[in-house]
Design a protein around this motif. Structure first.
Motif, mmCIF file in Angstrom:
data_model
loop_
_atom_site.group_PDB
_atom_site.id
_atom_site.type_symbol
_atom_site.label_atom_id
_atom_site.label_comp_id
_atom_site.label_asym_id
_atom_site.label_seq_id
_atom_site.Cartn_x
_atom_site.Cartn_y
_atom_site.Cartn_z
ATOM 1 N N VAL A 192 0.757 -1.088 0.194
ATOM 2 C CA VAL A 192 0.003 0.036 -0.073
ATOM 3 C C VAL A 192 0.817 1.392 -0.008
ATOM 4 N N SER A 211 0.240 5.343 -0.774
ATOM 5 C CA SER A 211 -0.795 5.597 -2.035
ATOM 6 C C SER A 211 -2.033 6.257 -1.609
ATOM 7 N N GLU A 212 -2.313 6.361 -0.336
ATOM 8 C CA GLU A 212 -3.444 7.116 0.315
ATOM 9 C C GLU A 212 -3.046 8.585 0.278
ATOM 10 N N TRP A 213 -1.880 8.940 -0.194
ATOM 11 C CA TRP A 213 -1.458 10.455 0.111
ATOM 12 C C TRP A 213 -0.699 10.681 -1.569
ATOM 13 N N GLU A 228 0.219 -2.829 4.809
ATOM 14 C CA GLU A 228 0.318 -1.555 5.144
ATOM 15 C C GLU A 228 1.561 -0.887 5.307
ATOM 16 N N ASN A 243 -5.441 7.260 10.291
ATOM 17 C CA ASN A 243 -4.491 7.341 8.989
ATOM 18 C C ASN A 243 -3.232 7.991 9.639
ATOM 19 N N LYS A 301 -0.897 5.641 10.934
ATOM 20 C CA LYS A 301 -0.220 4.981 9.588
ATOM 21 C C LYS A 301 0.827 5.857 9.026
#
Length: 291
Positions: free
Chosen positions: A17, A20-22, A177, A269, A272
């Motif tokens: 991951v 990728s969320e940012w 993660e 988040n 994380k």
């Protein structure tokens, strides 16, 4: 072997991951990480070549520095190229075998560095507190034996942790993660109670990280006592400069590595992101600053 095959849960292995969320942060990190990685390669390679080519640097201190530089080259290369490819291609898969290899190599090198840093502290202790016996004590054979113990112990620990981690069933979970395969991230994928593995992991942390820190502190307490007794200002300054750089490396590496375990099972988040940035710090920034 059957248990290993049963845990294979995704045709492409695992999905890293990463960040990728940012997405905006990813682009900044791509430039920063690329720059840091190139500097790491150049700086550590220079130390290895200079230590080998210059006869004046054929001393125990530079022998261990060359070991540390080689270790850092491998340490960053085990994770950073994969991370850069993932960001650039947006393909975040890593094969099952690749994940095992990455975890084994990264953990082995990290464990080795912990022990090697404590050996380097002992080397400084002998040089400053036992200067007349330094050449006799820190002879070539002993240096090679201590380096071999560091590498052997580090990868032995990694082998045990890797096997125990990949024996756990994951029941179809494959999203890691983090931007590389590591023990805490892999434990989160398990669908069974991992308390036994966590106890074993923390026991390994005590042996590989906490005990060496204790040895480093013991060495530096004695070093400070010896330095305070040095009459020459120039001699005192030289001793502090030599030990100060090593101590800074120790603080950065151990501080970020041990702090990373606080984010082993992040819920938010924000937690994380902090955990991933800490992993990036001790996996890239510290090896870049070591030279």
């Amino acid at each position: 072997m059957g248990r290993f095959n049963n845990t294979f849960s995704h045709p492409d292995g695992f999905v890293l991951v990463g960040f990728s969320e940012w997405p905006r942060l990813e682009m900044v990190l791509f430039v920063a990480v690329s720059t840091f990685y190139i500097m790491t390669l150049l700086g550590n390679s220079a130390i290895i070549f200079l230590s080998h080519l210059d006869p004046r640097l054929h001393t125990p201190m530079y022998f261990f520095l060359a070991n540390l530089s080689f270790l850092d080259l491998c340490y960053t290369t085990s994770t950073v190229p994969q991370m850069l490819v993932n960001i650039q291609s947006h393909r975040r898969n890593i094969s099952y075998t690749g994940c095992i290899a990455q975890l084994f190599v990264f953990l082995g090198l990290g464990s080795t560095e912990c022990i090697l840093l404590s050996i380097m502290a002992f080397d400084r202790y002998v040089a400053i507190c036992r200067p007349l016996h330094y050449i006799v004590i820190m002879n070539s054979r002993l240096c090679q034996q201590m380096a071999a113990v560091a590498w052997g112990t580090g990868f032995s620990n990694s082998l045990v942790q890797t096997v125990l981690t990949f024996l756990l069933p994951r029941c179809g979970q494959y999203r890691v993660e983090n931007f590389f395969c590591e023990v805490p991230a892999m434990l989160q994928l398990s669908c069974v109670d991992t308390r036994t593995n966590e106890v074993e992991m923390y026991a390994a942390v005590v042996i590989i990280k906490v005990i060496p820190v204790g040895l480093i502190l013991f060495s530096y307490i004695n070093i400070v006592r010896a330095v305070v007794g040095i009459q020459s200002t120039e001699g005192r300054k030289k001793a502090f400069n030599t030990c100060g750089s090593h101590l800074l490396v120790v603080v950065m590496f151990y501080g970020s590595a041990i702090s990373g375990y606080a984010y082993m099972a992040p819920k938010s988040n924000s937690a994380k992101l902090k955990g991933k940035l800490l992993a990036l710090f001790y996996g890239l920034v510290t090896p870049m600053l070591n030279p």
